[in-house]
Design a protein around this motif. Structure first.
Motif, PDB file in Angstrom:
ATOM      1  N   TYR A 270      40.664  -1.523  25.570  1.00  0.00           N
ATOM      2  CA  TYR A 270      40.663  -2.906  25.079  1.00  0.00           C
ATOM      3  C   TYR A 270      41.412  -3.034  23.749  1.00  0.00           C
ATOM      4  O   TYR A 270      42.047  -4.053  23.487  1.00  0.00           O
ATOM      5  CB  TYR A 270      39.224  -3.446  24.975  1.00  0.00           C
ATOM      6  N   ARG A 271      41.315  -2.001  22.903  1.00  0.00           N
ATOM      7  CA  ARG A 271      42.030  -2.093  21.625  1.00  0.00           C
ATOM      8  C   ARG A 271      43.525  -1.929  21.835  1.00  0.00           C
ATOM      9  O   ARG A 271      44.328  -2.713  21.322  1.00  0.00           O
ATOM     10  CB  ARG A 271      41.533  -1.030  20.636  1.00  0.00           C
ATOM     11  N   GLU A 272      43.890  -0.915  22.615  1.00  0.00           N
ATOM     12  CA  GLU A 272      45.319  -0.603  22.764  1.00  0.00           C
ATOM     13  C   GLU A 272      46.044  -1.710  23.528  1.00  0.00           C
ATOM     14  O   GLU A 272      47.211  -1.970  23.302  1.00  0.00           O
ATOM     15  CB  GLU A 272      45.485   0.747  23.475  1.00  0.00           C
ATOM     16  N   THR A 273      45.348  -2.359  24.459  1.00  0.00           N
ATOM     17  CA  THR A 273      45.989  -3.394  25.273  1.00  0.00           C
ATOM     18  C   THR A 273      45.935  -4.752  24.593  1.00  0.00           C
ATOM     19  O   THR A 273      46.936  -5.474  24.538  1.00  0.00           O
ATOM     20  CB  THR A 273      45.300  -3.493  26.655  1.00  0.00           C
ATOM     21  N   PHE A 274      44.763  -5.110  24.080  1.00  0.00           N
ATOM     22  CA  PHE A 274      44.553  -6.490  23.616  1.00  0.00           C
ATOM     23  C   PHE A 274      44.274  -6.609  22.117  1.00  0.00           C
ATOM     24  O   PHE A 274      44.062  -7.721  21.616  1.00  0.00           O
ATOM     25  CB  PHE A 274      43.380  -7.116  24.385  1.00  0.00           C
ATOM     26  N   GLY A 275      44.232  -5.491  21.386  1.00  0.00           N
ATOM     27  CA  GLY A 275      43.897  -5.573  19.973  1.00  0.00           C
ATOM     28  C   GLY A 275      42.459  -6.014  19.724  1.00  0.00           C
ATOM     29  O   GLY A 275      42.140  -6.546  18.663  1.00  0.00           O
ATOM     30  N   ALA A 276      41.590  -5.821  20.700  1.00  0.00           N
ATOM     31  CA  ALA A 276      40.173  -6.200  20.562  1.00  0.00           C
ATOM     32  C   ALA A 276      39.397  -5.028  19.959  1.00  0.00           C
ATOM     33  O   ALA A 276      39.630  -3.876  20.330  1.00  0.00           O
ATOM     34  CB  ALA A 276      39.594  -6.555  21.927  1.00  0.00           C
ATOM     35  N   VAL A 277      38.507  -5.299  19.047  1.00  0.00           N
ATOM     36  CA  VAL A 277      37.794  -4.214  18.362  1.00  0.00           C
ATOM     37  C   VAL A 277      36.284  -4.410  18.404  1.00  0.00           C
ATOM     38  O   VAL A 277      35.783  -5.511  18.605  1.00  0.00           O
ATOM     39  CB  VAL A 277      38.236  -4.082  16.885  1.00  0.00           C
TER      40      VAL A 277
END
Lengths: 161, 161
Positions: free
Chosen positions: B51-58
């Protein structure tokens, strides 16, 4: 300051960065809202009744999307929607889903500022997609579907309003 | 004015009220937000990375909920969350879900002002529930689960913050 010293502000706080590599993701969050959760149902009228009678939720928009072989009803919940979804023909992917799995959560749609940008971010990570380019969705949106194999077994739709 | 003349303002506009009867639902919407969509995953760290690498979600919050046998990571999306969920023991319901169905969307959680009131509304419609009374959830919430047989095959959690 060396570019290598710049820590991605969206990195998690844990110290195990061994498998993150460089360019650990977009430099800002791409997902701006849960646009909708889509629930596949056999009878749209019954499902609408159930949501109204139980939760006082009502239909804000209803549309037949011929290209996808579905009729949808959108129930607003704050800035998001519950999308009740039923097939309009037997060869619709939603018809096949119902036959295989029965009623239930079919996909999650994330709202994004730019569907093409978000789709490119998905492809840049090597994830398989269903729509190779953004296309028109319901209610005048621009959408693209990511393959459920890609991200945690979840059929994801990217929605630009 | 007779009470019978009062039309529920949350009724749909269609004219076929034949099967709605009296008391066609709560007199205001009970669902105030999609609190979260929960996604069952095998490896929480891998899912967070994706989720972080694809969408920048943390990750905004991470918690082990011993009573449910799960560890969860909450990624904020506007006022909602994506909840990545992994079992902490083999007899956890999420472990059984993963074994049976693989990774995917496990449940949807609706935020409500009053969990007891919303649960009562569900029971008043004769729907089966998993939690007969509200109980503590993660991050200090009060929650109750509705049985997936009840409403369109969907495991629903009611969340009061």
């Amino acid at each position: 300051m060396s570019p290598l010293a710049v820590r991605n502000p969206y990195d998690n706080a844990d110290d195990d960065d061994s498998h993150h590599g460089e360019g650990g993701g977009p430099d800002r969050p791409l997902l701006t809202e849960i646009d909708h959760i889509a629930i596949a149902v056999h009878d749209l009228g019954d499902a609408i009744d159930t949501y109204r009678e139980t939760f006082g939720a009502v239909v804000e928009h209803r549309e037949v999307v011929e290209s996808d072989g579905v009729e949808e009803a959108l129930l607003r919940v704050a800035e998001s929607y519950v999308q009740l979804l039923t097939p309009t023909r037997d060869d619709s992917p939603v018809a096949k889903y119902l036959e295989r799995k029965g009623e239930g959560i079919h996909h999650v749609a994330y709202r994004v500022d730019d569907c093409a940008e978000a789709l490119a971010a998905v492809k840049a990570q090597g994830h398989p997609v269903i729509d190779d380019a953004p296309r028109p969705g319901s209610r005048g949106t621009t959408v693209a579907f990511v393959h459920p194999r890609a991200i945690c077994g979840t059929l994801i739709e990217l929605v630009q309003e």
